[in-house]
Design an enzyme around this catalytic site. Sequence first.
Site, PDB file in Angstrom:
ATOM      1  N   ASP A   1       0.746  -1.159  -0.077  1.00 35.38           N
ATOM      2  CA  ASP A   1      -0.052  -0.011  -0.023  1.00 35.38           C
ATOM      3  C   ASP A   1       0.841   1.286   0.027  1.00 35.38           C
ATOM      4  O   ASP A   1       1.675   1.457   0.880  1.00 35.38           O
ATOM      5  CB  ASP A   1      -0.979  -0.013   1.276  1.00 35.38           C
ATOM      6  CG  ASP A   1      -1.918   1.110   1.294  1.00 35.38           C
ATOM      7  OD1 ASP A   1      -2.098   1.846   2.273  1.00 35.38           O
ATOM      8  OD2 ASP A   1      -2.325   1.497   0.062  1.00 35.38           O
TER       9      ASP A   1
ATOM     10  N   GLU B   1      -0.558  -1.401  -5.553  1.00 33.49           N
ATOM     11  CA  GLU B   1      -1.779  -0.647  -6.236  1.00 33.49           C
ATOM     12  C   GLU B   1      -1.384   0.433  -7.157  1.00 33.49           C
ATOM     13  O   GLU B   1      -0.215   1.194  -7.148  1.00 33.49           O
ATOM     14  CB  GLU B   1      -2.237   0.193  -5.000  1.00 33.49           C
ATOM     15  CG  GLU B   1      -3.775   0.932  -5.394  1.00 33.49           C
ATOM     16  CD  GLU B   1      -4.300   1.586  -4.123  1.00 33.49           C
ATOM     17  OE1 GLU B   1      -3.596   1.871  -3.152  1.00 33.49           O
ATOM     18  OE2 GLU B   1      -5.580   1.664  -4.043  1.00 33.49           O
TER      19      GLU B   1
ATOM     20  N   ASP C   1      -4.139   1.842   6.719  1.00 34.88           N
ATOM     21  CA  ASP C   1      -3.032   1.227   5.758  1.00 34.88           C
ATOM     22  C   ASP C   1      -3.011  -0.259   5.690  1.00 34.88           C
ATOM     23  O   ASP C   1      -2.899  -1.092   4.802  1.00 34.88           O
ATOM     24  CB  ASP C   1      -1.632   1.730   5.974  1.00 34.88           C
ATOM     25  CG  ASP C   1      -1.651   3.212   5.825  1.00 34.88           C
ATOM     26  OD1 ASP C   1      -0.863   3.907   6.522  1.00 34.88           O
ATOM     27  OD2 ASP C   1      -2.427   3.722   5.029  1.00 34.88           O
TER      28      ASP C   1
END
Length: 410
Positions: free
Chosen positions: A221, A305, A388
């Site tokens: 992340d 991501e 997170d």
Amino acid sequence: MIVCSLSRVAGLGALGLSEPADRVRLVHLRYRFRVYPTVPQRSALARTFGCVRTVFNDAVAARKAAHREGLAYPSTAVLDKLLITEAKRTPERAWLAEVSTVPLQQALRDCHAAWRNFFDSVSGKRAGGRVGPPRFKRRSHTQAARYTRRGFSVKANGRLYVAKVGDLRVAWSRELSADPSSVTIIKTATGKYYASFVVAVDDGADLLEPVADPDTETGIDLGLKAFAVLRGGKTIENPKFFAQMERRLKKAQRALSRKQRGSANRVGARLKVAKIHERIRNRRDDWLHKQVAALVGENQALYVEDLCVQGLSRGRAAKSIQDAALGRFLTLLESKAARAGRTFAKVDRLFPSTRLCSACGALTGPKGLEGLGVRVWECGCGAVHDRDGNAEINIRREGKRLVAAGLADT
Ligand SMILES: [Zn+2]
């Protein structure tokens, strides 16, 4: 069907003598193939896995015992004699003699490497997240036995000979780019067998250690507060020099803007700005290479991501060093993962990794600009999430889904 360019690897040792050391670099690629052992081969492998596990666990125990008694850590050579050679002569460990010694010695090396990683992580010598001390291996987990060249060979008929196991049938799904230096035979928790070859090839990349546990994987992340959050809440913080260099750059840019056009002072000030930019690039890339090497070295699968890097800076006029580093990080990670034969997938940036509750799947998490400051939140289902950590779980899950569905880019 398997083209092994022996000469390429064999020539490197000789090359190393005549060329500067930094010109010849090896990168270890990993190739994994499904293997179909016969019934007797399965029992031979089961015995081997059991012995590997025993030797590994005995080594962990021996090192722990030495530590308790304040003694020096026993060397791998000492453990080799004690836990393999001499143990075979005892009634409790006589069965170690039924399997090849090669994977037993590799188990000691793996154990040593695990301790070294742990100590380097504690002392800060090792980049990336914290690594725990080696733990005892259990039968219920993935089983593995690693063989060096002494313990295996790929035969002309395509069978894989493994010492004291026999000729294994392999589903060769692609070509090995060179002669493999080692093979790990793996039995997954679901009962599937794989052969994972390590092939060393000349490359400009850093040397890669094979992953000890081929099922390790992490979501990544990427950063608002920290640079990245990994599986289990491991965090890669933004290095301090990001902020330092940014301050220096701003100062130099301000000085430049005050100089008279066409003046010698202006030329000097511009050179100063350019030098700071260059220094930032070098330090940033050096740092990024280390992070990427650690991540790819430790994980067989990586899910990240995809970023809209501009969106991240949220109205800041210039891209910050962190924003620029994130974009570069993605590029480096993708190429390194591909070269190392790792599973890699980018999750669409529109995927709601932060808003999705990883427990129930509802879109109850913090949203938009107002939600940026929310670090911890509770979903209607009762789950309490670290922002997170929750996003990492969602990214990992979505990445795995994309790979399973054949939708990942790689
Ligand atoms: Zn929920």
